[in-house]
Design a protein around this motif. Structure first.
Motif, PDB file in Angstrom:
ATOM      1  N   GLY A  96       3.303   2.486  -4.218  1.00 38.75           N
ATOM      2  CA  GLY A  96       4.287   1.469  -3.887  1.00 38.75           C
ATOM      3  C   GLY A  96       5.497   2.024  -3.166  1.00 38.75           C
ATOM      4  O   GLY A  96       5.656   3.235  -2.980  1.00 38.75           O
ATOM      5  N   GLY A  97       6.357   1.095  -2.701  1.00 37.78           N
ATOM      6  CA  GLY A  97       7.634   1.480  -2.111  1.00 37.78           C
ATOM      7  C   GLY A  97       7.663   1.555  -0.602  1.00 37.78           C
ATOM      8  O   GLY A  97       8.708   1.844  -0.014  1.00 37.78           O
ATOM      9  N   SER A  98       6.534   1.331   0.060  1.00 36.33           N
ATOM     10  CA  SER A  98       6.510   1.405   1.515  1.00 36.33           C
ATOM     11  C   SER A  98       5.782   0.185   2.070  1.00 36.33           C
ATOM     12  O   SER A  98       5.501  -0.772   1.349  1.00 36.33           O
ATOM     13  CB  SER A  98       5.832   2.707   1.966  1.00 36.33           C
ATOM     14  N   SER A  99       5.475   0.225   3.352  1.00 36.02           N
ATOM     15  CA  SER A  99       4.787  -0.894   4.008  1.00 36.02           C
ATOM     16  C   SER A  99       3.770  -0.332   4.992  1.00 36.02           C
ATOM     17  O   SER A  99       3.899   0.823   5.447  1.00 36.02           O
ATOM     18  CB  SER A  99       5.777  -1.772   4.757  1.00 36.02           C
ATOM     19  N   PRO A 100       2.782  -1.139   5.371  1.00 32.58           N
ATOM     20  CA  PRO A 100       1.824  -0.664   6.378  1.00 32.58           C
ATOM     21  C   PRO A 100       2.493  -0.258   7.688  1.00 32.58           C
ATOM     22  O   PRO A 100       2.137   0.766   8.289  1.00 32.58           O
ATOM     23  CB  PRO A 100       0.897  -1.866   6.572  1.00 32.58           C
ATOM     24  N   GLU A 101       3.461  -1.032   8.115  1.00 33.78           N
ATOM     25  CA  GLU A 101       4.135  -0.743   9.387  1.00 33.78           C
ATOM     26  C   GLU A 101       4.855   0.606   9.331  1.00 33.78           C
ATOM     27  O   GLU A 101       4.781   1.418  10.268  1.00 33.78           O
ATOM     28  CB  GLU A 101       5.128  -1.855   9.724  1.00 33.78           C
ATOM     29  N   GLU A 102       5.553   0.849   8.228  1.00 30.21           N
ATOM     30  CA  GLU A 102       6.295   2.102   8.079  1.00 30.21           C
ATOM     31  C   GLU A 102       5.349   3.300   8.052  1.00 30.21           C
ATOM     32  O   GLU A 102       5.612   4.329   8.682  1.00 30.21           O
ATOM     33  CB  GLU A 102       7.127   2.054   6.795  1.00 30.21           C
ATOM     34  N   GLU A 103       4.229   3.167   7.331  1.00 27.70           N
ATOM     35  CA  GLU A 103       3.292   4.286   7.222  1.00 27.70           C
ATOM     36  C   GLU A 103       2.572   4.549   8.538  1.00 27.70           C
ATOM     37  O   GLU A 103       2.341   5.701   8.914  1.00 27.70           O
ATOM     38  CB  GLU A 103       2.283   4.028   6.102  1.00 27.70           C
TER      39      GLU A 103
END
Length: 409
Positions: A6-13
Motif C-alpha cells: 500500500g501507499g502508492s499508485s499505479p501511475e507513480e510506480e
C-alpha cells in the motif's frame, strides 16, 4: 499493516520504471552453433540420423528464429552430420530469409513446398538427399500429432523416436549466458512484484492489478505482455491456478500474485503471498510452513541428488507440520517445482518419480504451495539454478510474512 504493502499508485510506480532491455545480452550466433553441434553429437551417440524441429521453442533455441505454429509445416531438419535445412511454405520464403538476416550470417539451405504439395514428403526427400534413407528420425516432442503422423506415413522406411532425447538433453542444462538472462528477468519481475504490493488499496480489483503487471513488464523492456498474470485475493488464493472471476481487495485478505514474462526469449516466474493488513494467527502459521518447505527443498538441492528428493524434502516438512499427507489438502496438492527456460514449464520436473540427478546448469522453481480450500493459500515461488558449487537462488526469497520484500532486513 504488512511492510511494503500500500501507499502508492499505479501511475507513480510506472513513472519509476525504465527499460532494462540492454542490461544483458541475448543469446548470440556462436552459442547457437554450439547447441547444434551438441545436438549432433548426441544424435551420433544415440544412432539418430536426423532431428526434425517444428515451429517450437526448440527451433528458436537452435536457430534464433521464432515461428508461429499453424496447419502449415514450417520446420528445420538437423542431420547428425552436416548443415541444417529449413522447410518453408514457398510464399513465406522471403519472410524467412529476412528473419535469417537478423540472426544468421552464413548461407542457409531452404527447401520450399507449394500449397498443393505434401510438406512431409519434402522432409523425407531432404533426408533421402542427405543419404539418410531408412535411418532414424527424431521428432521434436512439441510437433503436433497430425504432422508427426504425416512424417511417419511419408517416411515409412524410417524409424521414428521422440526427439526429447536430444532437445531436452540440450535445453535442460543452461549456459552461463542463459542463466544471466534468466537472472535478469527474475529480478525485474521481483521489482514488479514489489511495485505491485505498493499500489494495493482497499476496493481494488484483481483485474486492475493484472493490468498493472502488464504495463510494468512492458515498461521494463520485456518481450511483450506477461504470458500469465494470476492475481488472487482472499479465499481464491487457495487455488493454484486461480479462479475464473475477479475479486475485490479487502483488509485482512491474503494476496497471491504469480506472474512471468519473457526477456530475450527466457521466462521469469515468481509468486509472492502476503496479507493486506495485519496477518492473523492462521495466516502466519500457514505462511511459515510454506516458507520452511521452500527452505527444505533448497537444502535438498545438491549436485547428484535426484529431482524427486527435493520434492520429498518439501513434502516431509509440510507433513511434519500436520498437513497432507502426500497430495492431500490442506497441504501441497501438486509437484514442488518445474524447470524453466524458453518455456515456463520444461525439464527438469521436481516431482516424485523423477530420478534425474541434478546437474550444474539445471534451473527449476521452488514452490511447495500450501492450499487450504475454503480459507486461503500461500505460494512463495522463487527459482533455483545449480552451479558447480551447488544450488543458488535467482532471486532473494521472501523473508517473513510481515516484511515479504525484505525492506527492514
Amino acid at each position: 499493516m504488512t511492510i511494503g504493502v500500500g501507499g502508492s499508485s499505479p501511475e507513480e510506480e510506472l513513472r519509476k520504471l525504465t527499460s532494462k532491455r540492454d542490461s544483458v545480452a541475448p543469446i548470440g550466433q556462436d552459442e547457437r552453433r554450439q547447441r547444434v553441434a551438441r545436438a549432433q553429437a548426441l544424435m551420433r551417440e544415440k544412432g539418430i540420423s536426423a532431428l526434425y524441429l517444428d515451429a517450437s521453442t526448440s527451433t528458436f533455441y537452435f536457430t534464433g528464429l521464432r515461428f508461429g505454429g499453424s496447419e502449415r509445416m514450417h520446420g528445420v531438419v538437423v542431420p547428425a552430420e552436416g548443415e541444417p535445412v529449413h522447410i518453408s511454405p514457398a510464399f513465406e520464403e522471403a519472410k524467412l530469409r529476412a528473419m535469417m538476416a537478423g540472426v544468421i550470417t552464413e548461407p542457409v539451405a531452404v527447401r520450399c513446398w507449394q500449397e498443393n504439395e505434401d510438406p512431409a514428403a519434402l522432409v523425407i526427400d531432404v533426408l533421402d538427399g542427405m543419404g539418410l534413407a531408412g535411418g532414424t528420425l527424431a521428432i521434436d516432442p512439441m510437433t503436433p500429432f497430425f504432422r508427426a503422423d504425416a512424417l511417419r506415413r511419408a517416411g515409412n522406411a524410417y524409424s521414428f523416436v521422440n526427439g526429447a532425447v536430444v532437445t531436452d538433453a540440450c535445453r535442460r542444462i543452461k549456459s552461463a549466458a542463459e542463466i544471466a538472462i534468466i537472472r535478469t528477468a527474475m529480478n525485474l519481475t521481483l521489482d514488479v512484484q514489489r511495485a505491485t504490493a505498493r499500489i494495493l488499496r482497499e476496493g481494488m480489483t484483481t483485474t486492475e492489478v493484472a493490468d498493472f503487471l502488464s504495463e510494468a513488464h512492458l515498461a521494463l523492456g520485456f518481450d511483450g505482455v506477461p504470458a500469465f498474470r494470476i492475481v488472487l485475493f482472499g479465499e481464491p488464493t487457495a487455488y493454484p491456478h486461480g479462479v475464473p472471476y475477479p475479486q475485490t481487495l479487502k483488509r485482512g485478505d491474503m494476496v497471491l500474485v504469480d506472474v512471468g514474462g519473457t526477456f530475450h526469449g527466457y521466462y521469469s516466474d515468481l509468486t509472492r503471498s502476503y496479507v493486506f493488513g495485519e496477518p492473523n494467527a492462521r495466516q502466519r502459521e500457514i505462511w511459515t510452513i510454506a516458507k520452511r518447505a521452500t527452505e527444505a527443498a533448497f537444502g535438498a538441492a545438491r549436485l547428484g541428488a535426484s529431482c524427486e528428493s527435493v520434492d520429498r524434502a518439501a513434502r516431509a516438512t509440510i507433513q511434519a507440520a500436520g498437513l497432507g499427507p502426500g497430495y492431500e489438502t490442506p497441504g501441497l496438492p501438486h509437484r514442488t517445482g518445474h524447470g524453466l527456460g524458453l518455456d515456463v514449464h520444461e525439464e527438469p520436473y521436481i516431482v516424485e518419480g523423477n530420478a534425474t540427478p541434478l546437474e550444474a546448469g539445471m534451473c527449476f522453481s521452488n514452490e511447495p504451495m500450501i492450499c487450504v480450500y475454503g480459507e486461503f493459500g500461500v505460494r512463495l515461488e522463487d527459482h533455483v539454478y545449480m552451479a558447480e558449487d551447488g544450488a543458488h537462488w535467482f532471486t532473494r526469497p521472501a523473508p517473513s510474512i510481515d516484511d515479504p520484500f525484505g525492506q527492514t532486513v
